[in-house]
Design a protein around this motif. Structure first.
Motif, PDB file in Angstrom:
ATOM      1  N   THR A   1       0.837  -1.201   0.000  1.00 54.78           N
ATOM      2  CA  THR A   1       0.000   0.000   0.000  1.00 54.78           C
ATOM      3  C   THR A   1       0.872   1.251   0.000  1.00 54.78           C
ATOM      4  O   THR A   1       0.606   2.208  -0.727  1.00 54.78           O
ATOM      5  N   ALA A   2       1.961   1.213   0.800  1.00 50.63           N
ATOM      6  CA  ALA A   2       2.850   2.378   0.869  1.00 50.63           C
ATOM      7  C   ALA A   2       3.471   2.654  -0.498  1.00 50.63           C
ATOM      8  O   ALA A   2       3.566   3.810  -0.931  1.00 50.63           O
TER       9      ALA A   2
ATOM     10  N   LEU B   1       2.240   1.910  -3.452  1.00 50.29           N
ATOM     11  CA  LEU B   1       1.192   2.432  -4.335  1.00 50.29           C
ATOM     12  C   LEU B   1       0.945   3.911  -4.040  1.00 50.29           C
ATOM     13  O   LEU B   1       0.885   4.744  -4.956  1.00 50.29           O
ATOM     14  N   LEU B   2       0.867   4.228  -2.741  1.00 47.19           N
ATOM     15  CA  LEU B   2       0.632   5.628  -2.363  1.00 47.19           C
ATOM     16  C   LEU B   2       1.794   6.505  -2.814  1.00 47.19           C
ATOM     17  O   LEU B   2       1.610   7.613  -3.296  1.00 47.19           O
ATOM     18  N   LYS B   3       3.018   5.954  -2.683  1.00 42.84           N
ATOM     19  CA  LYS B   3       4.175   6.750  -3.067  1.00 42.84           C
ATOM     20  C   LYS B   3       4.161   6.996  -4.580  1.00 42.84           C
ATOM     21  O   LYS B   3       4.407   8.104  -5.048  1.00 42.84           O
TER      22      LYS B   3
ATOM     23  N   THR C   1       1.643   7.155  -6.525  1.00 41.13           N
ATOM     24  CA  THR C   1       0.578   8.069  -6.925  1.00 41.13           C
ATOM     25  C   THR C   1       0.652   9.382  -6.148  1.00 41.13           C
ATOM     26  O   THR C   1      -0.306  10.142  -6.104  1.00 41.13           O
ATOM     27  N   ASN C   2       1.799   9.586  -5.488  1.00 42.60           N
ATOM     28  CA  ASN C   2       2.033  10.812  -4.721  1.00 42.60           C
ATOM     29  C   ASN C   2       0.977  10.993  -3.611  1.00 42.60           C
ATOM     30  O   ASN C   2       0.573  12.100  -3.315  1.00 42.60           O
ATOM     31  N   GLY C   3       0.544   9.877  -3.037  1.00 42.55           N
ATOM     32  CA  GLY C   3      -0.529   9.943  -2.049  1.00 42.55           C
ATOM     33  C   GLY C   3      -0.038   9.906  -0.618  1.00 42.55           C
ATOM     34  O   GLY C   3      -0.850   9.858   0.307  1.00 42.55           O
ATOM     35  N   LEU C   4       1.283   9.897  -0.408  1.00 42.84           N
ATOM     36  CA  LEU C   4       1.778   9.873   0.967  1.00 42.84           C
ATOM     37  C   LEU C   4       1.670  11.271   1.569  1.00 42.84           C
ATOM     38  O   LEU C   4       1.806  12.269   0.856  1.00 42.84           O
TER      39      LEU C   4
ATOM     40  N   LYS D   1       3.018  19.049  -1.300  1.00 40.66           N
ATOM     41  CA  LYS D   1       3.109  17.990  -2.306  1.00 40.66           C
ATOM     42  C   LYS D   1       3.843  18.445  -3.558  1.00 40.66           C
ATOM     43  O   LYS D   1       4.452  17.644  -4.241  1.00 40.66           O
TER      44      LYS D   1
END
Ligand code: SAM
Length: 304
Positions: free
Chosen positions: A280-281, A283-285, A287-290, A295
């Motif tokens: 999950t981490a 994927l978030l990274k 998609t710049n979702g962390l 941002k």
């Protein structure tokens, strides 16, 4: 680090992909086996902390593929917190080695018989804080020993990863309570820069009256050993193993050199992890979702 620079830096990483091993750790078990003949006469084996499965692969190849006549006799059980891709002849349990339920599940696969060999390459997620990492590794080794006392036959062998830190002699003494011979070894494929070593514990012979328990494995009081100094503190037997004229895990080998007469090609990993906890981490990274305070200043990662 890119794949080809890791190929260049780490000869065993590269050889593992060439030989079809899921991880370079396979060479550690192979080198330990070269020196201790671990698989001789073995038919029931437990691989604790097994994912992604290169040690189980070694067991499957050595005990089943290379000895097809033993196919029906051999039982290999692999346990890990993480899911692992299937391997021929290996029964998998997704479980925690500190739980009694895991011990019972393993035993149920041996139809009342005990294991000849238990191996454990257990490692916690490293924090980078050496004292904490060393402590947790020691606890995992004790947990592996603990579950092993439920599983191993008298005279059986236990092999486990150990960090050769300042309190290695305390762990050594715990193991000596249960095994007549305990040797600490450093396979050539284990990097010199790492304090990782392995204990090979032979001839399981628990003290008279010992009842396996998951509660309190420490039969030796660590404080008693801490107070011992100088010659009174045990010098733990240590050996280097693996072919010392073979590849050195700390050396950099040029990619232009061919190994075994083959021209070098960068290969993909043999088996990607199944549902790793960091998925999950990642994927978030990607998609710049962390979480980030700004941002727009975060660079997009392209090298996960
Ligand atoms: N021997 C494996 C191989 O050759 O592919 C590599 C093992 S890896 C270095 C360490 C493993 O220990 C991890 O997969 C981790 O999930 C597992 N582990 C750590 N704590 C555990 C626990 N309490 N119960 C079961 N597995 C555990």
């Amino acid at each position: 680090m890119g794949r080809s620079s890791k190929d260049k830096r780490d000869i065993y990483y590269r050889l593992a992909k060439e030989d079809g091993w899921r991880a370079r750790s396979a060479f550690k078990l192979l080198q330990l086996n070269d020196d201790f003949d671990l698989f001789n006469g073995v038919s029931r084996v437990v691989d604790l902390c097994a994912a992604p499965g290169s040690w189980s692969q070694v067991l499957s190849r050595k005990l089943i593929e290379e000895r097809p006549e033993n196919k029906d006799k051999v039982k290999i059980v692999a346990v890990d917190l993480q899911a692992m891709a299937p391997l021929p002849g290996v029964t998998q349990i997704q479980g925690d080695i500190t739980k009694i339920s895991t011990a019972h599940e393993i035993i149920s696969h041996f139809e009342g018989e005990e294991a000849d060999l238990v191996i454990s390459d257990g490692a916690p997620d490293v924090t980078g804080l050496h004292d904490i990492d060393e402590y947790i590794q020691g606890q995992l080794l004790i947990a592996a020993l603990n579950i092993t006392t439920h599983l191993l036959k008298n005279g059986g062998v236990f092999v486990a990863k150990i960090f050769r830190g300042k309190d290695v002699d305390i762990l050594y003494n715990q193991l000596k309570v249960f095994f007549s011979t305990v040797t600490i070894c450093k396979p050539r494929s284990s990097r010199n820069s790492s304090i990782e070593s392995f204990v090979v514990c032979q001839n399981y012979s628990p003290p008279a009256g010992y009842v396996p328990t998951m509660c309190n494995p420490l039969l030796v009081d660590p404080n008693q050993f801490k107070s011992l100094e100088g010659v009174n503190r045990i010098v733990v037997p240590f050996m280097a193993c693996g072919d010392l004229s073979g590849y050195d895990s700390d050396q950099t080998y040029p990619l232009t050199t061919s190994i075994g007469g083959k021209e070098y090609q960068t290969l993909s990993p043999i088996q990607e992890p199944i549902n790793p906890p960091y998925q999950t981490a990642c994927l978030l990274k990607k998609t710049n979702g962390l979480a980030s305070s700004d941002k727009t200043e975060q660079p997009q990662s392209r090298d996960l």
